[in-house]
Design a protein around this motif. Structure first.
Motif, short mmCIF file in Angstrom:
data_model
loop_
_atom_site.label_atom_id
_atom_site.label_comp_id
_atom_site.label_asym_id
_atom_site.label_seq_id
_atom_site.Cartn_x
_atom_site.Cartn_y
_atom_site.Cartn_z
N ARG A 1 40.72 36.44 50.68
CA ARG A 1 40.39 37.32 51.81
C ARG A 1 40.78 36.66 53.14
O ARG A 1 41.28 37.33 54.05
CB ARG A 1 38.91 37.69 51.79
CG ARG A 1 38.52 38.49 50.55
CD ARG A 1 37.25 39.30 50.76
NE ARG A 1 36.84 39.95 49.52
CZ ARG A 1 37.39 41.06 49.03
NH1 ARG A 1 38.40 41.62 49.68
NH2 ARG A 1 36.95 41.60 47.90
N THR A 2 40.57 35.36 53.25
CA THR A 2 40.95 34.66 54.47
C THR A 2 42.46 34.65 54.65
O THR A 2 42.98 34.90 55.75
CB THR A 2 40.43 33.20 54.43
OG1 THR A 2 39.01 33.20 54.28
CG2 THR A 2 40.80 32.46 55.71
N PHE B 1 44.64 36.78 53.54
CA PHE B 1 45.19 38.09 53.86
C PHE B 1 44.65 38.67 55.17
O PHE B 1 45.08 39.75 55.59
CB PHE B 1 44.98 39.05 52.70
CG PHE B 1 45.85 38.71 51.51
CD1 PHE B 1 47.11 38.17 51.69
CD2 PHE B 1 45.40 38.92 50.22
CE1 PHE B 1 47.91 37.84 50.61
CE2 PHE B 1 46.19 38.60 49.13
CZ PHE B 1 47.46 38.07 49.33
N GLU B 2 43.74 37.98 55.80
CA GLU B 2 43.38 38.31 57.18
C GLU B 2 44.36 37.66 58.16
O GLU B 2 44.63 38.20 59.24
CB GLU B 2 41.95 37.83 57.49
CG GLU B 2 40.86 38.67 56.85
CD GLU B 2 39.48 38.09 57.10
OE1 GLU B 2 39.38 37.04 57.78
OE2 GLU B 2 38.49 38.68 56.62
N ILE B 3 44.91 36.53 57.77
CA ILE B 3 45.85 35.80 58.62
C ILE B 3 47.25 36.40 58.57
O ILE B 3 47.94 36.49 59.59
CB ILE B 3 45.90 34.32 58.20
CG1 ILE B 3 44.54 33.66 58.41
CG2 ILE B 3 46.97 33.56 58.99
CD1 ILE B 3 44.45 32.25 57.84
N GLU C 1 46.73 45.50 57.74
CA GLU C 1 45.36 45.10 57.42
C GLU C 1 44.87 45.80 56.16
O GLU C 1 44.28 45.18 55.26
CB GLU C 1 44.43 45.38 58.59
CG GLU C 1 44.59 44.44 59.77
CD GLU C 1 45.83 44.72 60.60
OE1 GLU C 1 46.22 43.85 61.39
OE2 GLU C 1 46.41 45.82 60.46
N ARG D 1 44.26 44.13 52.47
CA ARG D 1 42.90 44.28 51.93
C ARG D 1 42.95 44.85 50.52
O ARG D 1 42.25 44.39 49.61
CB ARG D 1 42.06 45.17 52.85
CG ARG D 1 40.59 45.27 52.43
CD ARG D 1 39.77 46.00 53.45
NE ARG D 1 40.22 47.37 53.68
CZ ARG D 1 40.84 47.78 54.79
NH1 ARG D 1 41.08 46.92 55.77
NH2 ARG D 1 41.21 49.03 54.92
#
Length: 204
Positions: free
Chosen positions: A86-87, A89-91, A184, A188
């Protein structure tokens, strides 16, 4: 000239070089073109870089190296596979939208057959390191009982494939807001699919 002024001139040359490489391709770009775009003399360019190849390597170091080091730092600090994914794919959407990495990738693809040594340099310095990083994450999570994965090295390629495709889409196929992609939401969904499909039976 102060060190700060020299660094600013060097960065201006690198920015001009990337723009020329992106618009014309690495093979067609001349040192004269870079000098003109940077509004400097050709002689000044050679004070900083002896060749186009040297410029390209400097771009690789300034654009790609910090990104992979950041990913390595993040992977060292995360508590679990799910948090790591999750981290990560947030970056990724931020990097695609706000950095020059996608344009750099396009230059590589465009001239890959003519300059295999330079492409190999990028592959070793960035792509292979990224794949090794993800494969290591998958292996550790598998050994910890979080996920079940048979081939971490191959699975790592599945993890990063949408990153490469999204970067290419951003600089090649995206022409306006209508052709843009909700990065995003895309990452996600990709993260959710990875977590669900790899989660080991009985893992929390």
């Amino acid at each position: 000239m102060t060190d700060e002024a020299k660094d600013q001139r060097r960065q201006a040359l690198l920015s001009a070089a990337l723009n020329e490489f992106f618009e014309k391709g690495f093979a067609a770009t001349r040192m004269d073109d870079v000098a003109k775009r940077a509004k400097l003399s050709k002689g000044t360019v050679y004070l900083y870089f002896e060749s186009k190849e040297a410029m390209f390597i400097a771009l690789l170091e300034s654009l790609a190296e910090p990104k992979i080091e950041m990913f390595e730092s993040v992977m060292e600090q995360v508590e679990s596979f799910e948090v790591a994914i999750r981290t990560l794919f947030e970056i990724v959407p931020v990097i695609i939208r706000t950095t020059e990495m996608p344009r750099f990738l396009k230059v590589l693809i465009g001239d890959s057959q003519m300059f295999p040594d330079i492409v190999a340099l990028y592959r070793d310095a960035f792509i292979e390191r990224a794949l090794k990083l993800i494969a290591g994450l998958l292996t550790r999570a598998h050994n910890a009982g979080e996920i079940c994965v048979e081939a971490p090295e191959l699975t790592a390629r599945i993890v990063v494939a949408p990153v490469v495709l999204s970067g290419i889409w951003h600089v090649v196929f995206r022409q306006d807001e209508a052709s843009d992609v909700d990065l995003e939401a895309l990452f996600r969904i990709h993260g959710d699919m990875l977590i669900r499909s790899l989660k080991a039976e009985g893992a929390k």
